[in-house]
Scaffold this motif. Structure first.
Motif, PDB file in Angstrom:
ATOM      1  N   VAL A   1       1.015  -1.095  -0.057  1.00 44.26           N
ATOM      2  CA  VAL A   1       0.073   0.192   0.095  1.00 44.26           C
ATOM      3  C   VAL A   1       0.884   1.425   0.042  1.00 44.26           C
ATOM      4  CG1 VAL A   1      -1.836   1.532   1.078  1.00 44.26           C
ATOM      5  CG2 VAL A   1      -1.874  -1.234   1.171  1.00 44.26           C
ATOM      6  N   SER A   2       1.965   1.278   0.952  1.00 47.45           N
ATOM      7  CA  SER A   2       2.639   2.453   1.211  1.00 47.45           C
ATOM      8  C   SER A   2       3.916   2.540   0.284  1.00 47.45           C
ATOM      9  CB  SER A   2       3.040   2.856   2.555  1.00 47.45           C
ATOM     10  OG  SER A   2       4.004   1.777   3.001  1.00 47.45           O
ATOM     11  N   GLY A   3       4.363   1.280  -0.065  1.00 48.21           N
ATOM     12  CA  GLY A   3       5.383   1.098  -0.756  1.00 48.21           C
ATOM     13  C   GLY A   3       6.738   1.222  -0.085  1.00 48.21           C
ATOM     14  N   ASN A   4       6.561   1.263   1.358  1.00 51.04           N
ATOM     15  CA  ASN A   4       7.811   1.529   2.176  1.00 51.04           C
ATOM     16  C   ASN A   4       8.295   0.200   2.458  1.00 51.04           C
ATOM     17  OD1 ASN A   4       7.299   4.249   2.591  1.00 51.04           O
ATOM     18  ND2 ASN A   4       5.918   3.745   4.283  1.00 51.04           N
ATOM     19  N   GLU A   5       9.607   0.062   2.518  1.00 51.04           N
ATOM     20  CA  GLU A   5      10.450  -1.033   2.883  1.00 51.04           C
ATOM     21  C   GLU A   5      10.099  -1.555   4.501  1.00 51.04           C
ATOM     22  OE1 GLU A   5      14.605  -3.549   1.917  1.00 51.04           O
ATOM     23  OE2 GLU A   5      14.580  -1.273   1.532  1.00 51.04           O
ATOM     24  N   ILE A   6       9.853  -2.731   4.377  1.00 48.04           N
ATOM     25  CA  ILE A   6       9.376  -3.340   5.796  1.00 48.04           C
ATOM     26  C   ILE A   6      10.760  -4.050   6.453  1.00 48.04           C
ATOM     27  CG2 ILE A   6       8.132  -4.934   7.286  1.00 48.04           C
ATOM     28  CD1 ILE A   6       6.562  -2.536   5.972  1.00 48.04           C
ATOM     29  N   THR A   7      11.217  -3.563   7.607  1.00 50.54           N
ATOM     30  CA  THR A   7      12.384  -4.207   8.293  1.00 50.54           C
ATOM     31  C   THR A   7      12.059  -4.999   9.536  1.00 50.54           C
ATOM     32  OG1 THR A   7      13.075  -2.237   9.555  1.00 50.54           O
ATOM     33  CG2 THR A   7      13.749  -2.270   7.283  1.00 50.54           C
ATOM     34  N   LEU A   8      12.948  -5.666  10.238  1.00 49.17           N
ATOM     35  CA  LEU A   8      12.785  -6.383  11.594  1.00 49.17           C
ATOM     36  C   LEU A   8      12.122  -5.291  12.526  1.00 49.17           C
ATOM     37  CD1 LEU A   8      15.874  -8.647  11.517  1.00 49.17           C
ATOM     38  CD2 LEU A   8      13.387  -9.183  11.443  1.00 49.17           C
ATOM     39  N   ASN A   9      12.819  -4.003  12.428  1.00 47.18           N
ATOM     40  CA  ASN A   9      12.306  -2.966  13.436  1.00 47.18           C
ATOM     41  C   ASN A   9      10.812  -2.690  13.372  1.00 47.18           C
ATOM     42  OD1 ASN A   9      14.768  -2.891  14.374  1.00 47.18           O
ATOM     43  ND2 ASN A   9      15.406  -1.150  13.406  1.00 47.18           N
TER      44      ASN A   9
END
Length: 127
Positions: free
Chosen positions: A32-40
């Protein structure tokens, strides 16, 4: 829903090497946002120590070793480094896969090492 991109690259450096070096890097995105998802983004603050213990235990299991000394004998963690939390992760249906490329925690001949921690195993660390 999550989108994972595998950015594999084969590096051929010089002509005297015994083999090329292939590396794989995962990138996970919120569709949806295109943001990368990380462990944090998915684990609670302060997760590092517990996660490191879990990854070490999973590596012991993966390698069939009883302790760190046996891991060294098999060929893991022999470059003078301790186990670490790779940021090269893939969020899958069953859990989070932690990918260690060749030479990161073992010699080239041992290949990539992928350690899967299920969401059930991670339940206390998940946000």
């Amino acid at each position: 829903m999550l989108v994972t991109k595998d950015a594999s690259t084969t590096l051929c450096i010089g002509r005297s090497g015994a083999h090329p070096s292939t590396v794989c890097h995962f990138h996970n995105y919120d569709p949806v946002s295109g943001n990368e998802i990380t462990l944090n983004d998915v684990l609670k603050e302060g997760y590092e120590e517990r996660l490191l213990t879990m990854l070490t235990d999973k590596l012991l299991q993966y390698a069939g070793a009883a302790n760190i000394d046996e891991l060294h004998e098999i060929g893991y963690l022999t470059f003078g480094d301790d186990m670490y939390i790779t940021r090269n992760v893939m969020f899958g249906k069953e859990g989070i896969s932690f990918l260690y490329n060749r030479y990161e925690i073992a010699p080239y001949a041992m290949g990539e090492t992928t350690l899967l921690l299920t969401y059930n195993e991670l339940k206390d660390l998940l946000k």
